[in-house]
Scaffold this motif. Structure first.
Motif, PDB file in Angstrom:
ATOM      1  N   ASP A   1     -41.340  66.726  51.105  1.00  0.00           N
ATOM      2  CA  ASP A   1     -40.610  66.716  52.261  1.00  0.00           C
ATOM      3  C   ASP A   1     -40.708  65.098  52.855  1.00  0.00           C
ATOM      4  OD1 ASP A   1     -39.973  69.249  52.116  1.00  0.00           O
ATOM      5  OD2 ASP A   1     -41.944  69.937  52.940  1.00  0.00           O
TER       6      ASP A   1
ATOM      7  N   ASP B   1     -38.816  62.583  53.394  1.00  0.00           N
ATOM      8  CA  ASP B   1     -37.836  62.251  54.493  1.00  0.00           C
ATOM      9  C   ASP B   1     -38.657  62.853  56.085  1.00  0.00           C
ATOM     10  OD1 ASP B   1     -34.851  61.337  53.457  1.00  0.00           O
ATOM     11  OD2 ASP B   1     -36.096  62.462  52.192  1.00  0.00           O
ATOM     12  N   GLU B   2     -39.031  64.183  56.033  1.00  0.00           N
ATOM     13  CA  GLU B   2     -39.406  64.567  57.203  1.00  0.00           C
ATOM     14  C   GLU B   2     -40.815  64.075  57.486  1.00  0.00           C
ATOM     15  OE1 GLU B   2     -41.393  69.205  58.567  1.00  0.00           O
ATOM     16  OE2 GLU B   2     -39.840  68.809  57.017  1.00  0.00           O
TER      17      GLU B   2
ATOM     18  N   ASN C   1     -40.268  60.583  59.017  1.00  0.00           N
ATOM     19  CA  ASN C   1     -39.559  60.574  60.388  1.00  0.00           C
ATOM     20  C   ASN C   1     -40.973  60.961  61.210  1.00  0.00           C
ATOM     21  OD1 ASN C   1     -36.986  60.042  59.790  1.00  0.00           O
ATOM     22  ND2 ASN C   1     -36.592  62.080  59.285  1.00  0.00           N
ATOM     23  N   ARG C   2     -41.724  61.725  60.945  1.00  0.00           N
ATOM     24  CA  ARG C   2     -43.063  62.263  61.696  1.00  0.00           C
ATOM     25  C   ARG C   2     -43.863  60.783  62.002  1.00  0.00           C
ATOM     26  NH1 ARG C   2     -44.850  65.915  59.038  1.00  0.00           N
ATOM     27  NH2 ARG C   2     -43.610  67.540  60.097  1.00  0.00           N
TER      28      ARG C   2
END
Length: 254
Positions: free
Chosen positions: A13, A15-16, A19-20
């Protein structure tokens, strides 16, 4: 802040995750590689996240030497994808792997070849070289005329650490600096202008991080420990260490 050493391609994950991390103030990561396949994956991530990922490709020394075919393909990759590269790594000499240590002379020959490639490409080296291997690696860097290098998660005799510092190379600490005396003592030997912070994620840690997925967000914990050691303001230390990282690895294009 910038995580100076992370195995980004080993995360899920992504991308997630990125972003975080960005929302929390992480502005970049130095993504290192362990073999040919990993190097290709790192370059893919560099293309997907050009303003966040610093790409380093190489062969981790704690594993068997690459096949002739993989080595040839990797050297071509360095030439073809040079505009995407920010460093060569993770490379160095084995210490922990008994199988790899049997082939230590061959690993030394390969590291000498890699150092020559890095020098020719004007790229810094990201180094795995601990304990007595740090001294051997340092001698090889001097012989090869390497100007820019990063000894990641360094564990070495104080006299060797002093020599590394005198050569102008960079040294990083991991989240262990928050709870381990050995890493805290290392800070006493490293000028803050040559210090970097890393996680080596997803490598797990103990202490307050036990049982948790390693994340660049832990740099915020590390920087507090570092600021306390140097007796400086946290924000000032963030600025200095981020500047150190950019001085070594440059700034990804926006």
């Amino acid at each position: 802040m910038i995580d100076a050493h992370i195995h980004l391609e080993q995360y899920t994950d992504i991308d997630e995750q990125i972003n975080r991390w960005q929302e929390a103030g992480i502005t970049g990561v130095v993504a290192v590689s362990t073999d040919l396949r990993s190097s290709c994956r790192t370059l893919e991530l560099k293309q997907r996240f050009p303003s966040f990922v610093y790409a380093a490709i190489g062969f981790h020394p704690e594993q068997p030497l690459p096949s002739g075919a993989d080595w040839n393909e990797w050297t071509e990759l360095v030439k073809q994808e040079r505009p995407l590269l920010d460093a060569i790594g993770e490379v160095g000499l084995p210490y922990y792997s008994a199988e790899a240590c049997i082939e230590l002379p061959a690993h030394q020959e390969r590291l000498a070849e890699i150092a020559a490639i890095a020098a020719d490409a004007s790229l810094p080296l990201v180094l795995h070289a601990v304990y007595d291997r740090a001294e051997t690696t340092l001698a090889m860097l001097r012989q090869a005329g390497i100007r820019q290098a990063h000894f990641h998660w360094l564990k070495a005799d104080p006299a060797v650490v002093k020599q590394i510092v005198e050569c102008g190379y960079y040294i990083s600490v991991t989240p262990e600096v928050c709870y381990r005396e050995r890493d805290q003592k290392l800070l006493s030997l490293v000028p803050i202008e040559q210090l970097l912070l890393e996680t080596d994620g997803p490598w797990p840690f103990a202490g307050p991080f036990h049982g948790k997925l390693t994340t660049p967000l832990w740099l915020l914990d590390s920087v507090r420990a570092v600021a306390k050691h140097y007796g400086q303001d946290i924000e000032q230390v963030k600025t200095i260490i981020t500047s150190n990282t950019k001085r070594l690895y440059g700034s990804p294009p926006m």
